[in-house]
Scaffold this motif. Structure first.
Motif, PDB file in Angstrom:
ATOM      1  N   ALA A   1       2.294  12.388  -8.723  1.00 63.22           N
ATOM      2  CA  ALA A   1       1.665  13.687  -8.440  1.00 63.22           C
ATOM      3  C   ALA A   1       2.741  14.757  -8.366  1.00 63.22           C
ATOM      4  O   ALA A   1       2.575  15.863  -8.891  1.00 63.22           O
ATOM      5  N   SER A   2       3.878  14.400  -7.709  1.00 64.08           N
ATOM      6  CA  SER A   2       4.964  15.370  -7.555  1.00 64.08           C
ATOM      7  C   SER A   2       5.550  15.736  -8.913  1.00 64.08           C
ATOM      8  O   SER A   2       5.848  16.897  -9.181  1.00 64.08           O
ATOM      9  N   ALA A   3       5.689  14.698  -9.790  1.00 62.80           N
ATOM     10  CA  ALA A   3       6.230  14.974 -11.121  1.00 62.80           C
ATOM     11  C   ALA A   3       5.279  15.887 -11.887  1.00 62.80           C
ATOM     12  O   ALA A   3       5.713  16.838 -12.557  1.00 62.80           O
ATOM     13  N   SER A   4       3.946  15.628 -11.756  1.00 60.66           N
ATOM     14  CA  SER A   4       2.990  16.485 -12.472  1.00 60.66           C
ATOM     15  C   SER A   4       3.054  17.898 -11.906  1.00 60.66           C
ATOM     16  O   SER A   4       2.987  18.867 -12.648  1.00 60.66           O
ATOM     17  N   LYS A   5       3.206  17.983 -10.551  1.00 58.99           N
ATOM     18  CA  LYS A   5       3.263  19.304  -9.913  1.00 58.99           C
ATOM     19  C   LYS A   5       4.497  20.065 -10.423  1.00 58.99           C
ATOM     20  O   LYS A   5       4.404  21.234 -10.797  1.00 58.99           O
ATOM     21  N   SER A   6       5.648  19.339 -10.477  1.00 54.89           N
ATOM     22  CA  SER A   6       6.877  19.985 -10.939  1.00 54.89           C
ATOM     23  C   SER A   6       6.713  20.454 -12.376  1.00 54.89           C
ATOM     24  O   SER A   6       7.118  21.557 -12.732  1.00 54.89           O
ATOM     25  N   GLN A   7       6.093  19.579 -13.188  1.00 55.80           N
ATOM     26  CA  GLN A   7       5.902  19.943 -14.596  1.00 55.80           C
ATOM     27  C   GLN A   7       5.002  21.173 -14.693  1.00 55.80           C
ATOM     28  O   GLN A   7       5.289  22.109 -15.440  1.00 55.80           O
ATOM     29  N   PHE A   8       3.941  21.180 -13.855  1.00 56.33           N
ATOM     30  CA  PHE A   8       3.002  22.302 -13.879  1.00 56.33           C
ATOM     31  C   PHE A   8       3.727  23.592 -13.489  1.00 56.33           C
ATOM     32  O   PHE A   8       3.596  24.622 -14.150  1.00 56.33           O
ATOM     33  N   LEU A   9       4.534  23.506 -12.399  1.00 55.88           N
ATOM     34  CA  LEU A   9       5.260  24.701 -11.936  1.00 55.88           C
ATOM     35  C   LEU A   9       6.251  25.176 -12.993  1.00 55.88           C
ATOM     36  O   LEU A   9       6.412  26.374 -13.218  1.00 55.88           O
ATOM     37  N   ALA A  10       6.911  24.200 -13.647  1.00 49.50           N
ATOM     38  CA  ALA A  10       7.895  24.568 -14.678  1.00 49.50           C
ATOM     39  C   ALA A  10       7.196  25.297 -15.823  1.00 49.50           C
ATOM     40  O   ALA A  10       7.647  26.342 -16.283  1.00 49.50           O
ATOM     41  N   ASN A  11       6.034  24.738 -16.240  1.00 45.05           N
ATOM     42  CA  ASN A  11       5.293  25.377 -17.337  1.00 45.05           C
ATOM     43  C   ASN A  11       4.823  26.771 -16.933  1.00 45.05           C
ATOM     44  O   ASN A  11       4.958  27.734 -17.677  1.00 45.05           O
ATOM     45  N   LEU A  12       4.297  26.831 -15.681  1.00 43.51           N
ATOM     46  CA  LEU A  12       3.751  28.104 -15.190  1.00 43.51           C
ATOM     47  C   LEU A  12       4.858  29.163 -15.139  1.00 43.51           C
ATOM     48  O   LEU A  12       4.677  30.289 -15.626  1.00 43.51           O
ATOM     49  N   SER A  13       6.011  28.785 -14.566  1.00 39.68           N
ATOM     50  CA  SER A  13       7.112  29.741 -14.440  1.00 39.68           C
ATOM     51  C   SER A  13       7.535  30.238 -15.819  1.00 39.68           C
ATOM     52  O   SER A  13       7.794  31.422 -16.019  1.00 39.68           O
ATOM     53  N   HIS A  14       7.584  29.266 -16.754  1.00 46.72           N
ATOM     54  CA  HIS A  14       8.000  29.636 -18.102  1.00 46.72           C
ATOM     55  C   HIS A  14       6.997  30.629 -18.706  1.00 46.72           C
ATOM     56  O   HIS A  14       7.377  31.666 -19.281  1.00 46.72           O
TER      57      HIS A  14
ATOM     58  N   GLN B   1       0.840  -1.196   0.000  1.00 46.99           N
ATOM     59  CA  GLN B   1       0.000   0.000   0.000  1.00 46.99           C
ATOM     60  C   GLN B   1       0.882   1.256   0.000  1.00 46.99           C
ATOM     61  O   GLN B   1       0.651   2.198  -0.759  1.00 46.99           O
ATOM     62  N   LEU B   2       1.928   1.219   0.876  1.00 45.36           N
ATOM     63  CA  LEU B   2       2.840   2.360   0.971  1.00 45.36           C
ATOM     64  C   LEU B   2       3.536   2.605  -0.374  1.00 45.36           C
ATOM     65  O   LEU B   2       3.695   3.744  -0.799  1.00 45.36           O
ATOM     66  N   LEU B   3       3.938   1.469  -0.993  1.00 45.18           N
ATOM     67  CA  LEU B   3       4.625   1.585  -2.278  1.00 45.18           C
ATOM     68  C   LEU B   3       3.702   2.217  -3.315  1.00 45.18           C
ATOM     69  O   LEU B   3       4.104   3.113  -4.062  1.00 45.18           O
ATOM     70  N   ARG B   4       2.417   1.748  -3.311  1.00 44.55           N
ATOM     71  CA  ARG B   4       1.450   2.315  -4.275  1.00 44.55           C
ATOM     72  C   ARG B   4       1.290   3.805  -4.025  1.00 44.55           C
ATOM     73  O   ARG B   4       1.294   4.619  -4.943  1.00 44.55           O
ATOM     74  N   GLU B   5       1.182   4.156  -2.705  1.00 48.00           N
ATOM     75  CA  GLU B   5       1.004   5.574  -2.359  1.00 48.00           C
ATOM     76  C   GLU B   5       2.229   6.372  -2.792  1.00 48.00           C
ATOM     77  O   GLU B   5       2.115   7.484  -3.290  1.00 48.00           O
ATOM     78  N   HIS B   6       3.428   5.727  -2.577  1.00 45.12           N
ATOM     79  CA  HIS B   6       4.668   6.405  -2.927  1.00 45.12           C
ATOM     80  C   HIS B   6       4.710   6.680  -4.432  1.00 45.12           C
ATOM     81  O   HIS B   6       5.034   7.785  -4.868  1.00 45.12           O
ATOM     82  N   VAL B   7       4.342   5.648  -5.220  1.00 39.48           N
ATOM     83  CA  VAL B   7       4.356   5.817  -6.679  1.00 39.48           C
ATOM     84  C   VAL B   7       3.373   6.912  -7.075  1.00 39.48           C
ATOM     85  O   VAL B   7       3.686   7.803  -7.877  1.00 39.48           O
TER      86      VAL B   7
END
Ligand code: ADP
Length: 417
Positions: free
Chosen positions: A178-191, A167-173
């Motif tokens: 989610a973190s990767a999408s957030k980073s991508q979103f922030l990168a796009n937004l900043s740009h 369960q933890l592993l699934r949550e971690h993945v």
């Protein structure tokens, strides 16, 4: 005469046969006795009414009530006898039953399995009861059952633990995604934010430079300068967010070159000079010229030190900011410290200032700007260089941030968090 002689002869023959038969009976009896005595389990023979008529040596300490027994043992034998008679009367279909008897020699309870074999020798019927001591066997069985139960419990625990880990592993993945999408979103937004901001900066600079006509009044110039300063500040915040998301996404490249630390520090001091002058502070640099050359990522080193210097100036109302550097030969590391005599950081806040978006004073009325990313970025950049960034501070007295990096950084994969 002849008849009398014949009768006597036949009487003699009969007596002899009788004697032979008696002798044979005696032999058979003693064979039977020794068979009975040699059986390792207690054996008891009872009549049709369950009364004990014979028993072997093993059965005697349980069921034999001879004259010399003390009252205590006699009582134990009586209890054993009634328990034995009751068990005999209740034999199940398999002619077996369990019963507990007391060994009168040591008073110990012994668990027996009673096996009853019914026999018939006209005109009497009898039962041969064999008692097998199953105390150890039952104990071992109980132990085996206990162990088995314990094993099942451990198995269940392992299953639960494995499910929890999965369960933890699934949550971690999921979190990573989610973190990767957030980073991508922030990168796009900043740009996306940077593009119009650069236009604002460009046109402000053109207006200030008189392109398209002179600025009419001093007030208009002042306002334009404020637009310019605020836009630059906003741009640096956006750059921070962009850097942070690049590090998070593991997309911050490393460029290792030979770097002269005194030259880097000189450049940085020149860069913060206007800030220092405005704050009325003194800045001292103690970087020995003899310091061995560094091999590291120059741009990242500059970014970390610039952040530390700007913070030192920002959080020091009066006094001194000092930059010092030294070589630690034992580990072949370079240590660079930025020390100020500013407001300092409370003990319980010191670990948190390296967390992203964390500021000691995050109230809307705080006096100093920033989004709380500078130190989080600086520490991660330090780690990318193979080093550390540590803080020691005392509230009201000042702070020292110490960057320690290997003198020769090794190319490494960018970190991903
Ligand atoms: P910011 O860009 O908001 O300043 P930083 O990550 O650089 O974010 O710093 C986080 C917080 O750490 C600051 O808001 C401040 O509260 C504290 N801090 C950083 N450097 C110093 C310093 N030299 N003296 C006192 N406080 C500091």
């Amino acid at each position: 005469m002849w008849v009398v002689g014949t009768v006597r002869e036949s009487q003699l023959a009969l007596r002899k046969r009788l004697r032979d038969a008696e002798r044979n009976l005696g032999v058979t009896r003693s064979i039977l006795r020794s068979v009975l005595e040699s059986v390792p389990d207690p054996v008891v023979v009872t009549d049709a009414d369950g009364r004990v008529v014979d028993l072997n040596a093993r059965a005697r300490p349980l069921l034999s009530a001879h004259r010399h027994l003390g009252a205590h043992r006699r009582r134990a034998v009586e209890l054993n006898r009634s328990a034995f008679a009751a068990a005999l009367a209740q034999l199940d279909d398999r002619r077996r039953r369990e019963l507990t008897l007391v060994d009168t020699r040591d008073g110990a309870d012994v668990l027996f399995e009673l096996l009853g074999i019914r026999g018939r020798a006209e005109p009497v019927t009898f039962t041969v009861a064999v008692l097998r001591d199953v105390t150890e066997l039952r104990r071992a069985m109980r132990e085996t059952e206990d162990n088995y139960l314990r094993l099942r419990q451990v198995e269940a625990q392992v299953r639960t633990e494995r499910d929890r880990l999965e369960q933890l592993l699934r949550e971690h993945v999921a979190l990573e995604q989610a973190s990767a999408s957030k980073s991508q979103f922030l990168a796009n937004l900043s740009h996306e934010l940077r593009t119009p901001l650069n236009a604002i900066l460009g046109y402000t600079s053109m207006l200030l430079g008189g392109v398209g006509g002179a600025v009419a009044t001093a007030a208009q110039r002042r306002y334009l300068e404020r637009v310019d300063a605020s836009s630059r500040h906003l741009l640096s915040l956006i750059e921070d967010v962009l850097d942070f998301t690049r590090i998070e996404a593991g997309r911050m490249p490393m460029r290792l070159t030979e770097v002269s630390l005194p030259a880097v520090v000189r450049g940085l001091l020149a860069e913060v000079e206007p800030l220092v002058r405005r704050a009325g502070l003194t800045v001292v640099a103690r970087v020995p010229r003899t310091l061995p050359a560094l091999r590291t990522d120059r741009q990242k080193l500059r970014q970390i030190l610039l952040n530390l210097l700007v913070n030192a100036v920002k959080f020091t109302p009066r006094g001194t900011v000092e930059v010092s550097a030294s070589h630690i030969p034992a580990h072949d590391q370079i240590c660079i410290s930025v020390t100020d005599t500013g407001i300092g950081i409370a003990d319980d806040q010191q670990a948190h200032v390296f967390e992203s978006f964390r500021q000691v004073d995050s109230s809307p009325t705080r006096q100093r700007g920033g989004v709380g990313l500078g130190l989080a970025i600086a520490r991660r950049l330090a780690e990318m260089l193979g080093g550390t960034l540590e803080l020691s501070s005392k509230l009201g007295e000042g702070s020292t941030f110490t960057l320690t990096v290997p003198r020769r950084a090794r190319a490494r994969r960018t970190t991903r968090r």
